[in-house]
Design an enzyme around this catalytic site. Structure first.
Site, PDB file in Angstrom:
ATOM      1  N   LYS A 175      40.771 -28.262   3.608  1.00 21.12           N
ATOM      2  CA  LYS A 175      39.939 -28.062   4.795  1.00 21.12           C
ATOM      3  C   LYS A 175      40.620 -28.537   6.080  1.00 21.12           C
ATOM      4  CE  LYS A 175      37.287 -26.361   1.814  1.00 21.12           C
ATOM      5  NZ  LYS A 175      37.420 -24.922   1.570  1.00 21.12           N
ATOM      6  N   HIS A 226      22.927 -27.253  -1.732  1.00 19.71           N
ATOM      7  CA  HIS A 226      24.130 -26.440  -1.503  1.00 19.71           C
ATOM      8  C   HIS A 226      24.270 -25.270  -2.458  1.00 19.71           C
ATOM      9  CE1 HIS A 226      25.049 -29.411   1.416  1.00 19.71           C
ATOM     10  NE2 HIS A 226      25.130 -30.377   0.529  1.00 19.71           N
ATOM     11  N   GLU A 274      33.823 -34.661  11.505  1.00 23.49           N
ATOM     12  CA  GLU A 274      33.284 -33.599  12.350  1.00 23.49           C
ATOM     13  C   GLU A 274      32.032 -34.102  13.037  1.00 23.49           C
ATOM     14  OE1 GLU A 274      34.363 -29.492   9.858  1.00 23.49           O
ATOM     15  OE2 GLU A 274      32.293 -30.091  10.146  1.00 23.49           O
ATOM     16  N   ARG A 333      37.520 -15.281  -1.760  1.00 25.58           N
ATOM     17  CA  ARG A 333      37.109 -14.553  -2.969  1.00 25.58           C
ATOM     18  C   ARG A 333      35.989 -13.578  -2.614  1.00 25.58           C
ATOM     19  NH1 ARG A 333      34.280 -19.496  -2.954  1.00 25.58           N
ATOM     20  NH2 ARG A 333      32.044 -19.097  -2.739  1.00 25.58           N
TER      21      ARG A 333
HETATM   22  C1  MV4 Z   1      27.963 -29.737   8.214  1.00 29.31           C
HETATM   23  C2  MV4 Z   1      26.614 -29.906   8.592  1.00 29.31           C
HETATM   24  C3  MV4 Z   1      26.371 -30.436   9.840  1.00 29.31           C
HETATM   25  N1  MV4 Z   1      27.400 -30.779  10.647  1.00 29.31           N
HETATM   26  N2  MV4 Z   1      28.943 -30.094   9.047  1.00 29.31           N
HETATM   27  C4  MV4 Z   1      27.171 -28.370   3.719  1.00 29.31           C
HETATM   28  C5  MV4 Z   1      27.997 -27.490   2.880  1.00 29.31           C
HETATM   29  C6  MV4 Z   1      29.331 -27.465   3.503  1.00 29.31           C
HETATM   30  N3  MV4 Z   1      29.940 -26.167   3.397  1.00 29.31           N
HETATM   31  C7  MV4 Z   1      29.105 -27.852   4.913  1.00 29.31           C
HETATM   32  N4  MV4 Z   1      27.790 -28.380   4.990  1.00 29.31           N
HETATM   33  C8  MV4 Z   1      27.339 -28.878   6.155  1.00 29.31           C
HETATM   34  N5  MV4 Z   1      28.295 -29.227   7.036  1.00 29.31           N
HETATM   35  C9  MV4 Z   1      28.656 -30.602  10.235  1.00 29.31           C
HETATM   36  N6  MV4 Z   1      29.655 -30.955  11.045  1.00 29.31           N
HETATM   37  C10 MV4 Z   1      25.621 -29.525   7.703  1.00 29.31           C
HETATM   38  C11 MV4 Z   1      25.971 -29.016   6.473  1.00 29.31           C
HETATM   39  C12 MV4 Z   1      24.887 -28.666   5.611  1.00 29.31           C
HETATM   40  C13 MV4 Z   1      24.686 -27.363   5.193  1.00 29.31           C
HETATM   41  C14 MV4 Z   1      25.547 -26.326   5.564  1.00 29.31           C
HETATM   42  C15 MV4 Z   1      25.350 -25.041   5.145  1.00 29.31           C
HETATM   43  C16 MV4 Z   1      24.273 -24.755   4.337  1.00 29.31           C
HETATM   44  C17 MV4 Z   1      23.415 -25.744   3.924  1.00 29.31           C
HETATM   45  C18 MV4 Z   1      23.604 -27.054   4.351  1.00 29.31           C
HETATM   46  C19 MV4 Z   1      22.724 -28.038   3.941  1.00 29.31           C
HETATM   47  C20 MV4 Z   1      22.934 -29.324   4.361  1.00 29.31           C
HETATM   48  C21 MV4 Z   1      24.022 -29.638   5.177  1.00 29.31           C
END
Ligand code: MV4
Length: 504
Positions: free
Chosen positions: A116, A235, A200, A292
């Site tokens: 990442k 997730h 982040e 993918r």
């Molecule tokens: C975040 C976020 C808030 N701020 N990054 C969760 C899965 C991963 N791919 C990234 N995720 C998140 N990253 C920052 N800087 C909140 C989430 C997140 C989330 C993101 C996508 C779909 C569902 C989620 C559920 C909780 C938190």
């Protein structure tokens, strides 16, 4: 030329790939583990080879076994599906060195996007908007304090080797910084063998919106618009739709451009997905790129009328993408609901077992990507997803109506499923209005698992189920475990039993 494809996967995605192979006149080769001897993909492929014990670490994940079968069967390409070896750089590389076409990106691209921090660096260099934060590993406590203060609280600490929510930590206060970073590091080390973490800015209540991209070896990259994937639980995506109710034409154009820039920055060849977080003010941030074909690809296929698997195969064979960006548009609205063998009323406990009967929904606008049949035993070794119900309508309202109708007529007995939970999502005010984000399930959980919703509304379905069991004449005089599909036992079923309707 590709004449024969080995599908290094199982379940619904193996079948999905076989369908495109057959349409294209390409021979398909299935592989199967001990637990999959009776799986549908084995029957549908032109050939099938046994690759070992049920645990995927001894079968679907063993590169040597897959390569052996490819050689033995004379397959000239391998489609990895999703999961398993689909984002394994070593596997992509091995295919290449064996002279087998890997239907997916090169090992270099998989590695860059899999890490990442390196993905963030690439995207920043390419002019893609990433979440504000750091480019580098946080090495020690002093650095953690300094960097987090620079970025500004609240922040997310994320594992560079992670993704999809694994190895992630929210830090809200100064006191939490050092313990947060230490915990994230040890979690990352335990989970991925790599304690590299980065910071982040925390995006509040974000939407998860992703763009489908396609690249070919002639330097063409197009996007196929977005998918709204904010309905998630731990997730795990539950419902996806396209177009996103949040999206405006202007935002779609700019995010689409950003997705294409992301793919072009790594000379992407194949189907990929660029994930973004979008906040309430429509600020968007690159999150990660999945290299993918994704589970939720069918909704994109439905509204763009593009067969993504066909395009994957064609670009892997060196052909150009069949479509120009300006030819593409979204027609209508498509929603995917993932059917899982689990019990929403018991904290979503997995419910593997034998599917006694499955009655699949049919009719206008319905697509059902599954692999389960009556009498099939869902193995405990793999993902508990039974199928994907994809509905398409002329607009969002019609798509929702159709999904409710499809869920109503979808009947599975023997294992518990989340079908009524899905229906409840569609009935919720926030989903109906299109006004929801990644907090949706958490915010609505009481409504979504309300007991009454799991019995009274479904009397007719219970009668239908009794009738099907009767028609199938498979009762054995014991209590039907079909009742267990309900959180509450339907009075109509007990009525049926009292009156002997099911045992005539
Ligand atoms: C975040 C976020 C808030 N701020 N990054 C969760 C899965 C991963 N791919 C990234 N995720 C998140 N990253 C920052 N800087 C909140 C989430 C997140 C989330 C993101 C996508 C779909 C569902 C989620 C559920 C909780 C938190």
């Amino acid at each position: 030329m590709i004449n024969k494809i080995l599908i290094a996967n199982r379940g619904e995605i193996a079948i999905r790939v076989i369908h495109s192979c057959r349409e294209m006149g390409i021979k398909s080769v299935a592989v199967f583990s001990e637990a999959d001897r009776k799986s549908k993909h084995v029957r549908l492929a032109d050939e099938a080879y046994f690759i070992g014990p049920a645990p995927s670490s001894e079968s679907y994940l063993v590169i040597d076994k897959i390569i052996d079968v490819a050689k033995k069967s004379g397959a000239d390409a391998i489609h990895p599906g999703y999961g398993f070896l689909s984002e394994n750089a070593e596997f992509s590389d091995r295919c290449k060195s064996e002279g087998i076409v890997f239907i997916g990106p090169t090992s270099e691209v998989i590695s860059v996007m899999g890490d990442k921090i390196s993905a963030r660096k690439k995207m920043i260099a390419a002019g893609v908007q990433v979440v504000p934060g750091t480019k580098d590993n946080i090495k020690n406590d002093e650095e953690a304090l300094r960097i987090v203060k620079e970025v500004g609280l609240p922040v997310m600490i994320k594992a560079s080797a992670g993704g999809g929510g694994k190895g992630m930590r929210l830090v809200k206060t100064e006191e939490e910084i050092i313990p947060g970073v230490r915990a994230a590091k040890s979690e990352a080390l335990a989970g991925f063998g790599d304690d590299t973490v980065y910071v982040e800015k925390f995006v509040n209540n974000p939407h998860h919106i992703e763009f489908q991209v396609l690249g070919d070896s002639h330097g063409n990259v197009i996007h196929l618009f977005e998918r709204e994937c904010s309905v998630q639980r731990r997730h795990q995506k539950v419902i996806e739709e396209t177009p996103s109710p949040l999206m405006t034409p202007e935002l779609r154009a700019i995010m689409g451009e950003q997705a294409v820039m992301a793919a072009k920055a790594v000379n992407y060849v194949g189907a990929g997905t660029v994930e973004f977080l979008v906040d309430d003010d429509l600020n968007y941030y690159f999150l990660e790129m999945n290299t993918r074909l994704q589970v939720e690809h069918p909704i994109t296929e439905q509204v763009t009328r593009v067969d993504l698997v066909r395009q994957q195969i064609q670009v892997a064979a060196g052909m150009a993408i069949e479509y120009k960006q300006e030819d593409l548009f979204q027609q209508g609205h498509s929603i995917e609901a993932r059917i899982y063998a689990e019990n929403p009323c018991e904290n979503f406990m997995p419910s593997p077992g034998i599917v006694k009967n499955i009655l699949e929904p049919l009719g206008p606008g319905i697509r059902h990507d599954g692999y389960v049949y009556s009498g099939y035993e869902i193995p405990i070794y793999y993902d508990p997803m039974i199928s994907k119900l994809i509905v398409t309508g002329k607009n969002r309202v019609q798509a929702i109506e159709r999904m409710k109708r499809a869920l109503y007529s979808y009947k599975i007995s023997g294992v518990r499923t989340n079908i009524r939970f899905l229906n409840r999502i569609l009935e919720s005010k926030d989903f109906a209005s299109g006004n929801y984000n990644t907090q949706f399930i958490e915010n609505n959980i009481d409504f979504l698992i309300q007991k009454e919703a799991y019995s009274e509304d479904h009397k007719e379905l219970a009668i239908a189920a009794s009738f099907i069991h009767y028609l199938n004449n498979n009762s054995n005089g014991n209590e039907e475990n079909d009742d267990k599909a309900d959180c509450n036992t339907s009075e109509w079923k007990s009525f049926g039993k009292r009156k002997g309707l099911m045992r005539l």
